[in-house]
Design a protein around this motif. Structure first.
Motif, PDB file in Angstrom:
ATOM      1  N   GLU A   3       0.829  -1.212   0.000  1.00  0.00           N
ATOM      2  CA  GLU A   3       0.000   0.000   0.000  1.00  0.00           C
ATOM      3  C   GLU A   3       0.861   1.258   0.000  1.00  0.00           C
ATOM      4  OE1 GLU A   3      -2.311  -0.773   3.488  1.00  0.00           O
ATOM      5  OE2 GLU A   3      -4.019  -1.530   2.350  1.00  0.00           O
ATOM      6  N   GLY A  62       3.432   0.866  -3.421  1.00  0.00           N
ATOM      7  CA  GLY A  62       2.845   0.520  -4.708  1.00  0.00           C
ATOM      8  C   GLY A  62       3.120  -0.940  -5.027  1.00  0.00           C
ATOM      9  N   SER A  63       2.602  -1.429  -6.123  1.00  0.00           N
ATOM     10  CA  SER A  63       2.702  -2.842  -6.452  1.00  0.00           C
ATOM     11  C   SER A  63       4.136  -3.264  -6.749  1.00  0.00           C
ATOM     12  CB  SER A  63       1.814  -3.167  -7.660  1.00  0.00           C
ATOM     13  OG  SER A  63       2.228  -2.405  -8.785  1.00  0.00           O
ATOM     14  N   LEU A 119      -4.297  -6.293  -3.653  1.00  0.00           N
ATOM     15  CA  LEU A 119      -3.493  -5.097  -3.412  1.00  0.00           C
ATOM     16  C   LEU A 119      -2.416  -4.874  -4.470  1.00  0.00           C
ATOM     17  CD1 LEU A 119      -2.866  -5.255   0.445  1.00  0.00           C
ATOM     18  CD2 LEU A 119      -4.163  -3.517  -0.774  1.00  0.00           C
ATOM     19  N   ASN A 120      -1.949  -5.953  -5.106  1.00  0.00           N
ATOM     20  CA  ASN A 120      -0.766  -5.847  -5.962  1.00  0.00           C
ATOM     21  C   ASN A 120      -1.076  -5.414  -7.397  1.00  0.00           C
ATOM     22  OD1 ASN A 120       2.093  -5.995  -5.818  1.00  0.00           O
ATOM     23  ND2 ASN A 120       2.083  -7.896  -6.991  1.00  0.00           N
ATOM     24  N   ASP A 121      -2.244  -4.873  -7.600  1.00  0.00           N
ATOM     25  CA  ASP A 121      -2.583  -4.194  -8.862  1.00  0.00           C
ATOM     26  C   ASP A 121      -2.389  -5.069 -10.100  1.00  0.00           C
ATOM     27  OD1 ASP A 121      -3.530  -1.988 -10.258  1.00  0.00           O
ATOM     28  OD2 ASP A 121      -1.510  -1.214 -10.634  1.00  0.00           O
ATOM     29  N   GLY A 122      -2.768  -6.353  -9.971  1.00  0.00           N
ATOM     30  CA  GLY A 122      -2.703  -7.235 -11.131  1.00  0.00           C
ATOM     31  C   GLY A 122      -1.352  -7.880 -11.361  1.00  0.00           C
ATOM     32  N   ASN A 123      -0.334  -7.460 -10.609  1.00  0.00           N
ATOM     33  CA  ASN A 123       0.982  -8.087 -10.738  1.00  0.00           C
ATOM     34  C   ASN A 123       1.015  -9.429 -10.013  1.00  0.00           C
ATOM     35  OD1 ASN A 123       1.965  -6.013 -12.270  1.00  0.00           O
ATOM     36  ND2 ASN A 123       3.093  -5.017 -10.625  1.00  0.00           N
TER      37      ASN A 123
END
Length: 204
Positions: A42, A45-46, A71-75
């Protein structure tokens, strides 16, 4: 490439960080539990790849995997474990993990796996998934449920029931029940004896 390693065992965490950090293009961050991992994602960032220990505090089975993925934005997010069975590995993959790493994986294979997963590919050792279960699962781990393994991990860290309950987000009375049950399964005289049995078996 930015990689986050979350594992509550210092030796495992530091060893993985050294292996990966030796590669010039890989930057490694390490934390001790799921809450710290989520907080770091958070704040920073990812990450290109997040590696989560299956039995560390806060994971609650695969619930922790779902949190990290969100949380990891698609990564990519992967699970690693020294005790989980191939059934758990398959469940993790089905739940969205990009891979599963046994902690027995050689250093070179680990680095290659990290690059592979960071590129968005799924990685799990073929040998791990095809070898007979009995050859892969620690005899002690085979006797216990995933929750009992988490509680046993807390005992091995010397945590009190109240502390384990807080980490696993359970009632203290529930932890007492799990301790009693796992002691019976391991034929341990008490919680200290159970921790000794687990450590002698190489579980923690």
């Amino acid at each position: 490439m930015n990689v986050l390693i979350a594992d509550d065992h210092d030796l495992v965490r530091d060893t993985l960080a050294v292996f990966l950090g030796a590669e010039n293009e890989i930057n490694v961050e390490t934390v001790e539990d799921l809450d710290q991992a989520c907080k770091l994602i958070e704040e920073r960032g990812s990450f290109d790849l997040v590696l989560l220990d299956y039995t560390m505090p806060g994971m609650n089975g695969l619930d922790g995997l779902h949190k990290a993925i969100a949380l990891n934005d698609g990564n990519p997010v992967a699970i690693m474990s020294g005790t989980a069975s191939r059934v758990v590995a398959q469940e993790a993959l089905d739940a969205g993990a990009v891979g599963f790493l046994p902690k027995t994986l050689p250093a070179k294979s680990l680095v290659n796996a990290v690059r592979f997963m960071a590129a968005g590919e799924t990685y799990v050792p073929v040998k791990f998934m095809t070898t007979e279960e009995e050859e892969e699962v620690n005899p002690i781990a085979e006797k216990l449920s995933s929750r009992e393994m988490q509680v046993l991990g807390g005992l091995c860290q010397g945590l009190a029931n109240k502390e384990i309950a807080r980490e696993l987000d359970l009632q203290e009375v529930t932890i007492k029940l799990h301790v009693k049950t796992l002691c019976n399964k391991l034929e341990a005289k008490n919680r200290t004896h159970a921790a000794m049995i687990a450590k002698e078996a190489g579980l923690f």
